[in-house]
Write an enzyme that holds these catalytic residues in place. Sequence first.
Site, PDB file in Angstrom:
ATOM      1  N   ASP A   1     -16.915  -1.834  33.740  1.00 39.40           N
ATOM      2  CA  ASP A   1     -16.463  -0.638  34.455  1.00 39.40           C
ATOM      3  C   ASP A   1     -16.609   0.638  33.629  1.00 39.40           C
ATOM      4  O   ASP A   1     -15.658   1.415  33.491  1.00 39.40           O
ATOM      5  CB  ASP A   1     -14.997  -0.787  34.887  1.00 39.40           C
ATOM      6  CG  ASP A   1     -14.734  -2.052  35.670  1.00 39.40           C
ATOM      7  OD1 ASP A   1     -15.642  -2.485  36.400  1.00 39.40           O
ATOM      8  OD2 ASP A   1     -13.623  -2.601  35.561  1.00 39.40           O
TER       9      ASP A   1
ATOM     10  N   GLU B   1     -15.646   0.411  46.164  1.00 38.71           N
ATOM     11  CA  GLU B   1     -14.697   0.723  45.088  1.00 38.71           C
ATOM     12  C   GLU B   1     -15.363   1.583  44.025  1.00 38.71           C
ATOM     13  O   GLU B   1     -16.553   1.901  44.093  1.00 38.71           O
ATOM     14  CB  GLU B   1     -14.176  -0.571  44.454  1.00 38.71           C
ATOM     15  CG  GLU B   1     -15.264  -1.445  43.873  1.00 38.71           C
ATOM     16  CD  GLU B   1     -14.762  -2.818  43.424  1.00 38.71           C
ATOM     17  OE1 GLU B   1     -13.562  -3.093  43.572  1.00 38.71           O
ATOM     18  OE2 GLU B   1     -15.579  -3.606  42.926  1.00 38.71           O
TER      19      GLU B   1
END
Length: 560
Positions: free
Chosen positions: A61, A232
């Site tokens: 991420d 997301e």
Amino acid sequence: MLRTAIAAAALLATGAASATATGPVASFDWFSYRGSDPIDRIVKPGPDQYRNPILQGFYPDPSVLRVGKDFYLVNSTFAYFPGLPIFHSTDLVSWTQIGNAIDRPSQMNFGKIGISRGIFAPDLSYHDGTYYLAGTCVDCGGNFVMTAKNPAGPWSDPVWNKIDGIDPSLFFDTDGSAWILNNGAPPEKPRYEGHRAIWIQRIDLKTLQPFGPRTVLIDGGVHPAEKPIWTEGPHIYMHDGWYYLSTAEGGTAVNHSQTIWRSKKVDGPYVAGPNNPILTQRDLPPDRPHPITSAGHADMVTTPKGQWWATFLATRPYQGDDYNIGRETFLLPVTWKDGWPTILPPRTPIPWVHKRPDLPKAPAPALPTNGAFCYRDDFDGTKLAMQWLKIRTPHSDWSSVADGTLRLIARPDPIGGDGQPSYVGRRLQHHHAVITTKLHFMPAHIGDRAGLAILQSGTHFFTIGLTRTADGYAVQVRRRAGDKDPATGTLVASAPVPLNQGSDIELRVMPDAATIRFAYALRPGQWHMLGKAQDATILSTHVAGGFVGSTVGPFAYAAE
């Protein structure tokens, strides 16, 4: 027992041990790591090239930011502490960790949550002299924003808000307004499993609290009829008068991808780009050689010359969908055509090497981040290096570094429990590695043990350690391959150790893709293999689940 007594006294003298600590103390003289994967013999970057991934091991991420000539990057750390490593670079290739945004127990309480819960998908941003870090602590507080004047820290305590969902990010518009966007529940009842939406709302930069109407930007994903899952990790960028919204879609496994949308207004409506997804590897044959898979969760950044680049996560399986090192950080350029960006054309493998960004080449980092490398920690100084991780937030002092030694108080919190074990680990960054330490330990009671652990979760790990049994001292390998196994693991190999050698031993862990071996030495260089090769696929995300990669390091445990 004299060495143990001296170590315990040293811990207490430095204030690093609780006065109620009663367990024996394990002392580690050094920790060494050596890793090299088969691809390292094939991939040889030229002088004008860099290699992927730019951060090997459990660095998922990635959120990237430029301020002037400096680039900064942060990754998810879930329930590990310290959390949210901050990296710095001047060329997008050579990265050095400069701090951890979560470095004080008062900032975040992970309680008894699972290792793959905790902090998801942080976002790093900058505005008017202040650095902002937005994120989510899953099962431990929800969404938050932190601030700092220096990205190396110190960072503020989290300011919590009541936005539901995960993956918040901030966007600062040219009119001075600030916005927070994130993945949340859809506006109506979810139509299928994984149905999510992207929302946006104004945020007050003084209070760090959202205000005003909350608006849906994306409901589902690019093709709603196909029931897209897990939109997301949203980020907004401005380019040529347009607002561009980029999100991940498809989940973090092999169907992961990145999509792009644009609008003339920051709060929409947004239109999907004509060439989505702009990054994926799901359209390639799974049996291709040396695959890189599961690419997505990208963040884009511009250089001072206006060139666009993207950091993103992807994985390097050693077989099928098995990888034990977690999701890693990769780098690729972004190309623009007809007003739309692309990170990678369809059916194009992520390259292992690529031409470097048009930036002054920075020196290689002191601690390597990719390729074949080795390092050694002699535990110099008075505290652990910032790369070391503990499981969950520490609420007592059970470790210390002094006089070139790491000392751990053995406590009755097993690695497989929901407390905080006496364990410090570093990321496994290769599928093929040799990790070694020198241990001094005298177990006080039957079942006390200390040594090296390699773990993917509390339910999937191995340990090799010196222990005390009813028959004397022994070195043992234990394995946990599911929650039905004991929290301390199941014994899979054991060898007796002479009493006069009981407090001085070298231990070695040797992951080798799908297998793993263990060894010990009572004298330097005289290694003895302990048991047979074990099945290392239990450390893979495919088997163990969750979102983290394996870590490896010293541990100590006191039997109750």
